[in-house]
Design a protein around this motif. Structure first.
Motif, PDB file in Angstrom:
ATOM      1  N   HIS A  42       0.856  -1.182   0.000  1.00 14.07           N
ATOM      2  CA  HIS A  42       0.000   0.000   0.000  1.00 14.07           C
ATOM      3  C   HIS A  42       0.894   1.234   0.000  1.00 14.07           C
ATOM      4  CE1 HIS A  42      -3.554   2.361   0.679  1.00 14.07           C
ATOM      5  NE2 HIS A  42      -4.288   1.274   0.778  1.00 14.07           N
ATOM      6  N   SER A  43       0.368   2.349  -0.507  1.00 13.90           N
ATOM      7  CA  SER A  43       1.142   3.587  -0.500  1.00 13.90           C
ATOM      8  C   SER A  43       0.860   4.370   0.772  1.00 13.90           C
ATOM      9  CB  SER A  43       0.835   4.440  -1.734  1.00 13.90           C
ATOM     10  OG  SER A  43      -0.519   4.789  -1.755  1.00 13.90           O
ATOM     11  N   CYS A  44       1.904   4.991   1.312  1.00 11.31           N
ATOM     12  CA  CYS A  44       1.793   5.796   2.526  1.00 11.31           C
ATOM     13  C   CYS A  44       0.904   7.001   2.224  1.00 11.31           C
ATOM     14  CB  CYS A  44       3.181   6.247   2.982  1.00 11.31           C
ATOM     15  SG  CYS A  44       3.166   7.368   4.394  1.00 11.31           S
ATOM     16  N   PRO A  45      -0.101   7.271   3.064  1.00 10.94           N
ATOM     17  CA  PRO A  45      -0.980   8.410   2.795  1.00 10.94           C
ATOM     18  C   PRO A  45      -0.288   9.760   2.973  1.00 10.94           C
ATOM     19  CG  PRO A  45      -1.533   7.401   4.895  1.00 10.94           C
ATOM     20  CD  PRO A  45      -0.501   6.524   4.243  1.00 10.94           C
ATOM     21  N   GLY A  46       0.845   9.778   3.671  1.00 14.08           N
ATOM     22  CA  GLY A  46       1.542  11.038   3.904  1.00 14.08           C
ATOM     23  C   GLY A  46       2.538  11.396   2.814  1.00 14.08           C
ATOM     24  N   CYS A  47       3.416  10.444   2.467  1.00 18.40           N
ATOM     25  CA  CYS A  47       4.475  10.745   1.494  1.00 18.40           C
ATOM     26  C   CYS A  47       4.248  10.089   0.138  1.00 18.40           C
ATOM     27  CB  CYS A  47       5.829  10.333   2.051  1.00 18.40           C
ATOM     28  SG  CYS A  47       6.074   8.548   2.196  1.00 18.40           S
ATOM     29  N   GLY A  48       3.355   9.091   0.075  1.00 15.44           N
ATOM     30  CA  GLY A  48       3.053   8.436  -1.195  1.00 15.44           C
ATOM     31  C   GLY A  48       3.959   7.278  -1.552  1.00 15.44           C
ATOM     32  N   ASP A  49       4.997   7.007  -0.751  1.00 17.50           N
ATOM     33  CA  ASP A  49       5.897   5.878  -1.036  1.00 17.50           C
ATOM     34  C   ASP A  49       5.168   4.551  -0.879  1.00 17.50           C
ATOM     35  OD1 ASP A  49       7.954   7.593  -1.551  1.00 17.50           O
ATOM     36  OD2 ASP A  49       9.238   6.925   0.105  1.00 17.50           O
ATOM     37  N   TRP A  50       5.486   3.605  -1.754  1.00 19.52           N
ATOM     38  CA  TRP A  50       4.895   2.270  -1.725  1.00 19.52           C
ATOM     39  C   TRP A  50       5.625   1.415  -0.699  1.00 19.52           C
ATOM     40  CZ3 TRP A  50       0.557   0.287  -3.592  1.00 19.52           C
ATOM     41  CH2 TRP A  50       0.424  -1.088  -3.654  1.00 19.52           C
ATOM     42  N   CYS A  83       6.394   2.672   6.791  1.00 17.40           N
ATOM     43  CA  CYS A  83       6.787   3.640   5.766  1.00 17.40           C
ATOM     44  C   CYS A  83       8.306   3.626   5.669  1.00 17.40           C
ATOM     45  CB  CYS A  83       6.284   5.041   6.115  1.00 17.40           C
ATOM     46  SG  CYS A  83       6.758   6.275   4.888  1.00 17.40           S
ATOM     47  N   GLY A  84       8.832   3.403   4.478  1.00 16.97           N
ATOM     48  CA  GLY A  84      10.268   3.297   4.275  1.00 16.97           C
ATOM     49  C   GLY A  84      10.959   4.618   3.992  1.00 16.97           C
ATOM     50  N   ASN A  85      10.218   5.718   4.010  1.00 20.91           N
ATOM     51  CA  ASN A  85      10.793   7.023   3.727  1.00 20.91           C
ATOM     52  C   ASN A  85      11.371   7.617   5.014  1.00 20.91           C
ATOM     53  OD1 ASN A  85      11.370   9.668   3.043  1.00 20.91           O
ATOM     54  ND2 ASN A  85       9.440  10.003   1.961  1.00 20.91           N
ATOM     55  N   PRO A  86      12.712   7.653   5.165  1.00 20.11           N
ATOM     56  CA  PRO A  86      13.312   8.146   6.409  1.00 20.11           C
ATOM     57  C   PRO A  86      13.121   9.645   6.632  1.00 20.11           C
ATOM     58  CG  PRO A  86      15.020   7.677   4.802  1.00 20.11           C
ATOM     59  CD  PRO A  86      13.715   7.223   4.207  1.00 20.11           C
ATOM     60  N   ARG A  91       5.996   6.527  10.863  1.00 19.15           N
ATOM     61  CA  ARG A  91       6.671   5.238  10.795  1.00 19.15           C
ATOM     62  C   ARG A  91       5.760   4.146  10.232  1.00 19.15           C
ATOM     63  NH1 ARG A  91      11.608   6.600  10.744  1.00 19.15           N
ATOM     64  NH2 ARG A  91      12.629   7.006  12.702  1.00 19.15           N
ATOM     65  N   THR A  92       4.504   4.130  10.661  1.00 19.98           N
ATOM     66  CA  THR A  92       3.569   3.107  10.195  1.00 19.98           C
ATOM     67  C   THR A  92       2.268   3.767   9.735  1.00 19.98           C
ATOM     68  OG1 THR A  92       2.536   2.732  12.363  1.00 19.98           O
ATOM     69  CG2 THR A  92       4.489   1.403  11.820  1.00 19.98           C
ATOM     70  N   PHE A  93       1.522   3.032   8.946  1.00 20.88           N
ATOM     71  CA  PHE A  93       0.218   3.509   8.483  1.00 20.88           C
ATOM     72  C   PHE A  93      -0.666   2.314   8.195  1.00 20.88           C
ATOM     73  CE2 PHE A  93       2.925   2.991   4.821  1.00 20.88           C
ATOM     74  CZ  PHE A  93       2.120   2.361   3.902  1.00 20.88           C
ATOM     75  N   ALA A  94      -1.966   2.525   8.296  1.00 20.37           N
ATOM     76  CA  ALA A  94      -2.947   1.474   8.014  1.00 20.37           C
ATOM     77  C   ALA A  94      -3.439   1.622   6.579  1.00 20.37           C
ATOM     78  CB  ALA A  94      -4.128   1.568   8.970  1.00 20.37           C
ATOM     79  N   GLU A  95      -3.609   0.491   5.911  1.00 19.85           N
ATOM     80  CA  GLU A  95      -4.137   0.532   4.551  1.00 19.85           C
ATOM     81  C   GLU A  95      -5.603   0.937   4.593  1.00 19.85           C
ATOM     82  OE1 GLU A  95      -4.011  -3.366   2.792  1.00 19.85           O
ATOM     83  OE2 GLU A  95      -4.901  -4.274   4.547  1.00 19.85           O
ATOM     84  N   GLN A  96      -6.045   1.594   3.545  1.00 20.65           N
ATOM     85  CA  GLN A  96      -7.448   1.953   3.369  1.00 20.65           C
ATOM     86  C   GLN A  96      -7.921   1.323   2.069  1.00 20.65           C
ATOM     87  OE1 GLN A  96      -9.057   3.507   5.825  1.00 20.65           O
ATOM     88  NE2 GLN A  96      -7.123   3.720   6.918  1.00 20.65           N
ATOM     89  N   ILE A  97      -9.140   0.837   2.081  1.00 18.90           N
ATOM     90  CA  ILE A  97      -9.711   0.217   0.892  1.00 18.90           C
ATOM     91  C   ILE A  97     -10.793   1.151   0.377  1.00 18.90           C
ATOM     92  CG2 ILE A  97     -10.914  -1.783  -0.039  1.00 18.90           C
ATOM     93  CD1 ILE A  97      -9.652  -3.382   2.305  1.00 18.90           C
ATOM     94  N   GLU A  98     -10.485   1.799  -0.758  1.00 24.27           N
ATOM     95  CA  GLU A  98     -11.393   2.791  -1.303  1.00 24.27           C
ATOM     96  C   GLU A  98     -12.765   2.180  -1.579  1.00 24.27           C
ATOM     97  OE1 GLU A  98     -11.531   6.093  -4.831  1.00 24.27           O
ATOM     98  OE2 GLU A  98      -9.611   5.392  -4.059  1.00 24.27           O
ATOM     99  N   GLY A  99     -13.782   2.853  -1.095  1.00 23.86           N
ATOM    100  CA  GLY A  99     -15.140   2.373  -1.243  1.00 23.86           C
ATOM    101  C   GLY A  99     -15.599   1.505  -0.082  1.00 23.86           C
TER     102      GLY A  99
END
Length: 106
Positions: A42-50, A83-86, A91-99
């Motif tokens: 999943h992509s990080c909702p803050g930085c967009g990194d996968w 999140c792998g973006n230093p 540090r962590t995020f929960a996936e969201q399922i659109e819809g």
């Protein structure tokens, strides 16, 4: 039996992509559906990194109206990713399922 699950996914979640139905239990009073996201990451909702690095998971129970006079209970396995973006503070995020889910949704 192998073709039953894809048909259930299309019937239960026609406008939601990336959802895998794990089980459906029907009794006289209720319909219990266990689902999870089928995406690898999943992509990080803050930085967009996968991210594909799993941190943990938990169950969510989105509320829905009755179907055919039966109470529907959706058990959704949601994953937390790292999140792998230093340079990003999260540090962590929960996936969201659109819809199906949204941040801080009940």
């Amino acid at each position: 039996m192998d073709d039953l699950v894809p048909r259930l996914e299309g019937l239960l979640f026609p406008s939601v992509a990336g959802v895998r139905v794990l089980s459906v239990d029907v009794d006289v009073e209720s319909v219990n559906v266990q689902v999870e996201c089928s995406a690898v990451g999943h992509s990080c909702p803050g930085c967009g990194d996968w991210s594909t690095q799993l941190h943990s998971s938990y169950l969510r129970f989105p509320v829905d109206g009755p179907v055919g006079g039966r109470r529907v209970r959706l058990s959704l396995r949601v994953r937390h990713f790292v999140c792998g973006n230093p340079s990003f503070g999260r540090r962590t995020f929960a996936e969201q399922i659109e819809g199906l889910t949204r941040r801080h949704g009940r």
